[in-house]
Design a protein around this motif. Structure first.
Motif: not given
Length: 299
Positions: A50-53, A55, A112, A115-117, A119, A190
């Motif tokens: 998971t990319l959020k992990l 970050a 990226l 994954g942004m809140r 965009r 990733y």
């Protein structure tokens, strides 16, 4: 291919810098052993899916890298002899690959952005990030070339390393950068794993559905380690990946795709721009790849 090539360079970078730190402490270890030992560090992080992990780790790595950059700029500012300002590279083909490698990050753009809140803010964030990155690269590249005359693949490898007492800040820089590159390795790794994960899982079937992503990651981490051991020098690895993979992905494919997709809406400026960029990328890829491989054969 590009992302895995970047991971090979990052693995070799970490090993080279740790080797210098250990040498300053009186410990001599070969690159092969350090690359193998680095797998213990790299392998668990590549299992994060998971990319959020990733970050928070990337944020800490960025902070550490900024501190390192200020230390390096302070060293360059006090040890640069501006009376001799020869900064032209001896081998422009290798420089081309290194330059493209430094700024190419097109594979991370879509992940990226997804994954942004918000965009809608991505374009502004990307532009600001590229401005800061290119400015820092310009200063460090020019000052490094003047200070060290013939710098190696990474400016950290040219910093003082005579003793552990007087050069502790510069040893810290190597460790700081090694840590930040480890985090960057996870992010670069990733992207290709996300692309390949579904196909591999589908191919292996439901019996190994829960284990196949981790098996695949372990195999490819091992492949990057083997390639890192085979490549003789960090600077040649950077130039080869930059010339062959990064230039193709950043300079050749985008303008060609734009011409194909928007051919009905083409303008003379768009055709001239895209053809010029693609030709520069093609010539740089051919000459840079040939030069890097020739240098590797000699070593």
């Amino acid at each position: 291919v590009t992302q895995l090539g970047l991971c090979c360079v990052y693995l070799l970078f970490v090993a080279e810098n740790i080797k210098q730190v250990l040498a300053a402490c009186g410990v001599t270890v070969s690159i092969d052993v350090l690359v193998a030992f680095s797998l213990i560090i790299f392998l668990p992080g590549t299992f994060i899916r998971t990319l959020k992990l990733l970050a928070p780790l990337s944020g800490v790595a960025t902070l550490v890298q900024i501190i390192s950059i200020f230390i390096i700029l302070g060293f360059l500012g006090s040890h640069t002899d501006f009376s001799n300002t020869k900064i032209m590279p001896d081998k422009p083909a290798l420089f081309f690959g290194t330059a493209v490698f430094s700024v190419e990050g097109i594979c991370l753009v879509l992940p990226l952005e997804n994954g942004m809140r918000d965009r809608k803010q991505f374009g502004r964030s990307l532009g600001l990030g590229m401005l800061v990155t290119c400015t820092v690269y310009l200063f460090m590249g020019v000052l490094g070339a003047i200070a060290f005359r013939q710098p190696r693949g990474s400016i950290t490898l040219d910093l003082p390393k005579q003793g552990i007492v007087g050069d502790i800040p510069y040893l810290y820089v190597r460790l700081f950068y090694a840590f930040s590159i480890v985090a960057t390795y996870f992010i670069q790794f990733y992207v290709p794993m996300c692309i390949m994960e579904r196909k591999v899982t589908k191919y292996l079937g439901k019996r190994l559905e829960n284990f196949s992503p981790y098996i695949m990651r372990a195999v490819f981490v091992g492949i990057t380690a083997v390639i890192a051991v085979v490549v003789p020098r960090l600077d040649l690895a950077i130039s080869l990946v930059g010339s062959f993979s990064s230039s193709t992905l950043a300079l050749i494919f985008p303008p060609v795709l734009e011409l194909i997709i928007f051919w009905d809406q083409r303008t003379p400026w768009m055709v001239f721009k895209d053809v010029t960029i693609a030709l520069v990328g093609l010539v740089g890829m051919i000459i840079g790849t040939y030069t890097a491989l020739s240098e590797m054969a000699q070593h």
